[in-house]
Design a protein around this motif. Structure first.
Motif, PDB file in Angstrom:
ATOM      1  N   ASP A 156      37.967   9.549  -2.551  1.00  5.91           N
ATOM      2  CA  ASP A 156      38.561   8.618  -2.598  1.00  5.91           C
ATOM      3  C   ASP A 156      37.346   7.907  -3.747  1.00  5.91           C
TER       4      ASP A 156
ATOM      5  N   ARG B 269      36.275   2.287  -3.377  1.00  5.09           N
ATOM      6  CA  ARG B 269      35.794   1.721  -2.297  1.00  5.09           C
ATOM      7  C   ARG B 269      37.299   1.295  -1.578  1.00  5.09           C
ATOM      8  N   SER B 270      36.761   1.071  -0.107  1.00  5.91           N
ATOM      9  CA  SER B 270      38.537   1.078   0.244  1.00  5.91           C
ATOM     10  C   SER B 270      38.455  -0.783   0.460  1.00  5.91           C
ATOM     11  N   ASN B 271      39.802  -1.722   0.216  1.00  3.18           N
ATOM     12  CA  ASN B 271      39.791  -3.232   0.779  1.00  3.18           C
ATOM     13  C   ASN B 271      38.906  -3.821   1.965  1.00  3.18           C
TER      14      ASN B 271
ATOM     15  N   TYR C 269      35.853  -2.714   3.260  1.00  7.04           N
ATOM     16  CA  TYR C 269      34.900  -3.012   2.707  1.00  7.04           C
ATOM     17  C   TYR C 269      34.365  -4.381   3.332  1.00  7.04           C
TER      18      TYR C 269
ATOM     19  N   ASP D 284      33.004   0.742   4.673  1.00 12.28           N
ATOM     20  CA  ASP D 284      34.186   1.841   3.793  1.00 12.28           C
ATOM     21  C   ASP D 284      34.625   2.861   3.889  1.00 12.28           C
ATOM     22  N   THR D 285      35.841   2.594   4.244  1.00  9.29           N
ATOM     23  CA  THR D 285      36.570   2.874   5.442  1.00  9.29           C
ATOM     24  C   THR D 285      37.029   4.884   4.013  1.00  9.29           C
ATOM     25  N   ASN D 286      37.426   4.402   2.399  1.00  7.59           N
ATOM     26  CA  ASN D 286      37.497   5.401   1.644  1.00  7.59           C
ATOM     27  C   ASN D 286      36.212   6.414   1.627  1.00  7.59           C
TER      28      ASN D 286
END
Length: 381
Positions: A210, A213-215, A217, A223-225
């Motif tokens: 990815d 950053r994930s939303n 975060y 940050d799941t990404n």
């Protein structure tokens, strides 16, 4: 260590490999990279990665830990009496803040995995599949289930919550089965990488593909990404590559593509894969090599689009190339784990290391340097 990946190695010819100016009668080498040992310079705040090699079939199994300058630091026999070849990976699979060496039977033996500390002390051992399966295992290490907390970045021992998983693929002769286990062998994820009818083996790697950053975060601090994805390749028959996310439970196929044109007969062989960010930008590149030569193609791991290609070895080399990704071009500061907060580029500026996967060509490991906005392999060894 930024990313720990170890590809396969397949049915090599018996010969010798030159590793750090010494001929090893191995028939093949597997390869991994990571920070395992105290650094001779003892520079406060900085560390250097080592690389690890595992012997191929035809010789007694041996794991060697080399400094980045080619000095042999440690050596041990993980499977006394076994000569079927071994695969190696490096990562923190116990969550103790130190990297371990993971070793698996590569072929011609039961599907056994062992976990050692950097000095060769056995920490755990388990069988990934039924003991009657003798096709060997391909292994990698990655943070695929979300062990990173507090906004840490994929690929380093960056927080107290950090822990990686062992990624295991059946090497040949069985179903295209992929596992993610903890350091003791507890199966945390299990899935088929390809159709059940495919029996040609699976090569594996891990990396965070990815680029954003994930939303989640901003609201949760996580940050799941940044979690790693599992990258798989067909080990024989077809140059097929897939990317899976597994952190949410089960598996989600993110990408599926042919790294080379499968309509060309010469390309109807399997591929070796490696992954990691090598261009100073977030998001792992996926490195794919056909198992019949030195050509390596580089792909954007998030989109599956091709970025280019290069030769890992001279054109006369016609067998397997093994690859791994990790910083080997100098010391780095592991405390600066988050590029987007601290402005540190090192976890996105890893190098590619390649070694011949069999003895048909005497060649010590080659280091391909990362570049700013230019993936490793495009900047010369």
């Amino acid at each position: 260590m930024e990313d720990r990946t170890t590809p396969t190695f397949l049915a090599p010819a018996a010969s010798a490999i030159n590793v750090n100016n010494t001929n090893r009668a191995t028939g093949g080498l597997s390869l991994a990279v990571g920070d395992l040992l105290p650094d001779p310079e003892n520079i406060v705040g900085l560390v250097r990665n080592e690389y690890v090699t595992g012997t191929g079939p035809g010789t007694e199994s041996l794991v060697r830990v080399w400094s980045d300058t080619g000095v042999l630091r440690e050596s041990f026999n993980p499977f006394p009496g076994f000569k079927g070849g071994i695969n190696v990976a490096v990562g923190d699979v116990t969550g103790d803040g130190a990297n371990e060496i993971i070793v698996a039977v590569a072929a011609n033996g039961p599907p056994q995995v062992k976990v050692f500390n950097a000095s060769g002390q056995l920490l755990s051992t388990f069988f990934a599949f039924d003991t009657g399966f003798l096709g060997g295992l391909n292994i990698a290490v990655g943070n695929v289930l979300g062990g990173i907390g507090g906004g840490g970045f994929s690929g380093g021992t960056t927080s107290g919550n950090f822990k990686q998983e062992i990624i295991i693929g059946a090497a040949a002769g069985g179903s295209p089965h992929v596992l993610a286990t903890d350091g003791s062998g507890t199966v945390l994820r299990s899935f088929l990488a390809f159709d059940l009818g495919y029996r040609g083996g699976v090569t594996v790697a891990a990396g965070s593909v990815d680029t954003q950053r994930s939303n989640a975060y901003a609201g949760t601090g996580v940050d799941t990404n940044a979690y790693d994805e599992i990258i798989v390749g067909a080990a024989t028959n077809v140059p097929h590559v897939k990317v899976f996310s597994v952190w949410q439970g089960g598996q989600t196929e993110l990408q599926s593509f042919f790294a080379f044109d499968p309509s060309i007969p010469a390309n109807r062989v399997g591929v070796t894969v490696a992954a990691g960010s090598t261009d100073n930008n977030r998001g792992a590149e996926v490195y794919v090599s056909l198992n019949n030569g030195s050509q390596v193609r580089v792909f954007n791991g998030e989109t599956g689009s091709a970025l280019g290609e290069f030769l890992a070895f001279p054109t006369g080399y016609t067998r397997v190339v093994n690859m791994t990704v990790g910083r080997l071009s100098g010391a780095y500061n592991p405390s600066d784990d988050d590029t987007f907060i601290n402005g540190n580029p090192f976890f996105q500026l890893q190098d590619l290391v390649a070694v011949t996967g069999d003895g048909a060509f005497n060649q010590q490991p080659r280091l391909f340097f990362a570049g700013v906005n230019s993936a490793a392999g495009f900047n010369g060894p």
